[in-house]
Design an enzyme around this catalytic site. Structure first.
Site, mmCIF file in Angstrom:
data_model
loop_
_atom_site.group_PDB
_atom_site.id
_atom_site.type_symbol
_atom_site.label_atom_id
_atom_site.label_comp_id
_atom_site.label_asym_id
_atom_site.label_seq_id
_atom_site.Cartn_x
_atom_site.Cartn_y
_atom_site.Cartn_z
ATOM 1 N N GLY A 215 0.821 -1.202 0.000
ATOM 2 C CA GLY A 215 0.000 0.000 0.000
ATOM 3 C C GLY A 215 0.856 1.254 0.000
ATOM 4 O O GLY A 215 1.928 1.319 -0.614
ATOM 5 N N SER A 216 0.396 2.255 0.732
ATOM 6 C CA SER A 216 1.040 3.569 0.669
ATOM 7 C C SER A 216 2.425 3.608 1.293
ATOM 8 O O SER A 216 3.161 4.580 1.083
ATOM 9 C CB SER A 216 0.137 4.612 1.341
ATOM 10 O OG SER A 216 -1.029 4.811 0.578
ATOM 11 N N THR A 217 2.832 2.580 2.052
ATOM 12 C CA THR A 217 4.211 2.590 2.549
ATOM 13 C C THR A 217 5.205 2.494 1.391
ATOM 14 O O THR A 217 6.353 2.929 1.520
ATOM 15 C CB THR A 217 4.456 1.441 3.548
ATOM 16 O OG1 THR A 217 4.216 0.182 2.903
ATOM 17 C CG2 THR A 217 3.547 1.566 4.767
ATOM 18 N N LYS A 219 5.139 4.223 -1.121
ATOM 19 C CA LYS A 219 5.357 5.570 -1.641
ATOM 20 C C LYS A 219 6.723 6.127 -1.238
ATOM 21 O O LYS A 219 7.207 7.078 -1.851
ATOM 22 C CB LYS A 219 4.228 6.499 -1.188
ATOM 23 C CG LYS A 219 2.886 6.148 -1.847
ATOM 24 C CD LYS A 219 1.723 6.918 -1.251
ATOM 25 C CE LYS A 219 0.406 6.463 -1.892
ATOM 26 N NZ LYS A 219 -0.788 7.054 -1.259
ATOM 27 N N SER A 273 -0.740 11.169 2.018
ATOM 28 C CA SER A 273 -0.823 9.924 1.255
ATOM 29 C C SER A 273 -1.758 10.015 0.055
ATOM 30 O O SER A 273 -2.696 9.221 -0.099
ATOM 31 C CB SER A 273 -1.271 8.776 2.179
ATOM 32 O OG SER A 273 -0.761 7.549 1.734
#
Length: 485
Positions: A215-217, A219, A273
């Site tokens: 997921g957004s980690t 990024k 995010s």
């Protein structure tokens, strides 16, 4: 008469030669066949005839040996078995060995030739040296903080020292007690059956063998790629990103959970995010650039061992631009272990360097003399030092006034990134809650710990599941344990 004696002597000599030839055939030619025969119990009897060496955490043995008085005399015991099972694995008379018990089996069992006082000594005597001990890098306070932080929830925690790669914590829940598998009787068989039938898979080491959409980690990786490639030069400049963002070549419109992502700067998009911004950044960087950056962090590496094997974290290199956009926000085919995401956070904390993680500090003989030490570890550059400095600022901003406020620690600089990963057919599965972070005590020159936490299958409404709400408090507890040590 003399002739008859000579004939008898010759016959006896031939019999002796045949006997010696047969002995050579049995001992040398057919020895592997006999050793591997399931009916041959002698290797097992010899293996369990003496206590096994121990695995140590924080200077204390978390394993032991119990004298059963049976043919397979010594049986493995564990202190705090469920707490350390993702580190030790099990050593079972019926089901073999796993994890450290497997990777260091030769030393622990005494079979490793390096333990013998002289080369080939054990081959000549037929004996076995006392088992050696394995000294781990695990911080007992961090391990317990991670285990208690996850509690009854399914998930995993991995923590490393950014400066060295030392693994400080490996936790997977639900866990199990490896001592229940140590013997070879009905109880061990029943436990084996129960654990393998459990749908929650307590014997799966989620910290190193579970792979999840990050997921957004992820990024963090996309931001590093964009900064290194020059796609973003000023983290405070608008990114010219529409909201919603239509994935290239499709009619699929990507949206965000909150407001304020249209044309958001990299700093604001990172703190809140914004999916649209990072999907577009990934597309602008391109497949080759994103793949190179991901692989520099450790994705697609099939050979990672700590010393037991770690599942491969993946970034798909054969995607179209729309799929690349989704991959760049940690979805589509992107998968990562918690240990891999801890390595991502550690690279930011250590100026862009990725250090190979390791779990064994040293191995020693029964008398305490050194067999081997960890030594220097391979290092590679995941991003430019200037990029790492900017990402460190961005991650600190997430905790100071973004989605990671629950990870803040008084008296310390903390950087983090939250993530909520969708999965399942049509994203119908309960989202995974992620948090990756690092922590640096005020007044110290560099961060001392990097952590990744994933919580899966958390109860409650889907809207209430978030990395900042579920995973960040666990990471904070682990970081506090390390900083307080």
């Amino acid at each position: 008469m003399t002739r008859n004696i000579r004939h008898a002597a010759l016959f006896c000599a031939l019999l002796l030669a045949a006997l010696l030839a047969n002995a050579v055939r049995v001992q040398l030619v057919r020895a592997p066949e006999y050793d591997g025969n399931p009916a041959n119990r002698r290797p097992d009897i010899a293996r369990y005839q003496q206590p096994r060496g121990n695995i140590l955490v924080g200077g204390r043995a978390v394993t032991g040996s119990r004298d059963t008085g049976e043919h397979l005399r010594f049986e493995r015991t564990y202190a705090d078995g469920p707490l350390y099972a993702p580190v030790t694995g099990f050593a079972s008379q019926a089901y073999g060995t796993t994890l450290l018990e497997h990777a260091e089996d030769g030393l622990l069992s005494g079979a490793d030739p390096v333990l013998a006082p002289l080369p080939l000594w054990n081959d000549v005597t037929g004996g076995r040296s006392p088992g050696g001990d394995v000294v781990t890098t695990v911080d007992p306070a961090a391990q317990r903080a991670a285990y208690e932080g996850l509690g009854a929830r399914k998930g995993a925690v991995a923590a490393v020292d950014p400066a060295t790669g030392r693994v400080l914590a490996l936790v997977s829940t639900p866990s199990y007690d490896p001592q229940l598998l140590s013997g070879n009787g009905a109880d061990a068989n029943g436990t084996w059956t129960r654990l393998n039938r459990d749908p929650d898979k307590p014997m799966l080491n989620r910290a190193v063998r579970g792979t999840y959409p990050p997921g957004s980690t992820f990024k963090v990786v996309t931001a590093a790629a964009a900064l290194d490639a020059g796609v973003v030069r000023d983290p405070d400049a608008p990114t010219l990103t529409p909201d919603p963002y239509t994935l290239p070549g499709t009619r699929t419109r990507l949206t965000n959970e909150g407001e304020g992502c249209r044309n958001a700067s990299l700093r604001d998009a990172f703190e809140w995010s914004c999916n649209t911004v990072f999907a577009k950044l990934g597309v602008d960087v391109g497949v080759a650039g994103m793949a190179a950056s991901a692989e520099a962090f450790g994705f697609n590496d099939e050979g990672l061992r700590i010393p037991f094997s770690v599942a491969r974290s993946t970034f798909d290199t054969e995607v179209d631009r729309a799929q690349l956009g989704l991959s760049s926000i940690g979805q589509y085919n992107t998968r990562a272990t918690p240990l891999q995401m801890a390595m991502v956070a550690a690279a930011v904390a250590d100026g862009g360097q990725v250090r190979a993680p390791y779990l064994v500090e040293r191995t020693v003989r029964a008398g305490g003399s050194l067999v081997a030490a960890a030594g220097s570890r391979p290092v590679r550059e995941a991003m430019r030092p200037s990029t790492a400095r900017r990402l460190k600022e961005l991650m600190a901003g997430v905790v100071e006034h973004g989605t990671g406020a629950n990870a803040a620690i008084p008296g310390a600089l903390v950087g983090g990134k939250t993530g909520t990963a969708q999965h399942g057919v049509g994203n119908a599965g309960t989202p995974y809650a992620w948090f990756v972070s690092w922590a640096q005590r005020d007044g110290e020159a560099r961060p001392r710990v990097a952590v990744a936490v994933v919580v899966e299958g958390a109860p409650g409404e889907r809207e209430e599941i978030s990395g900042g709400g579920l995973a960040a408090p666990v990471a904070r507890a682990v970081m506090e344990a390390v900083l307080g040590g």
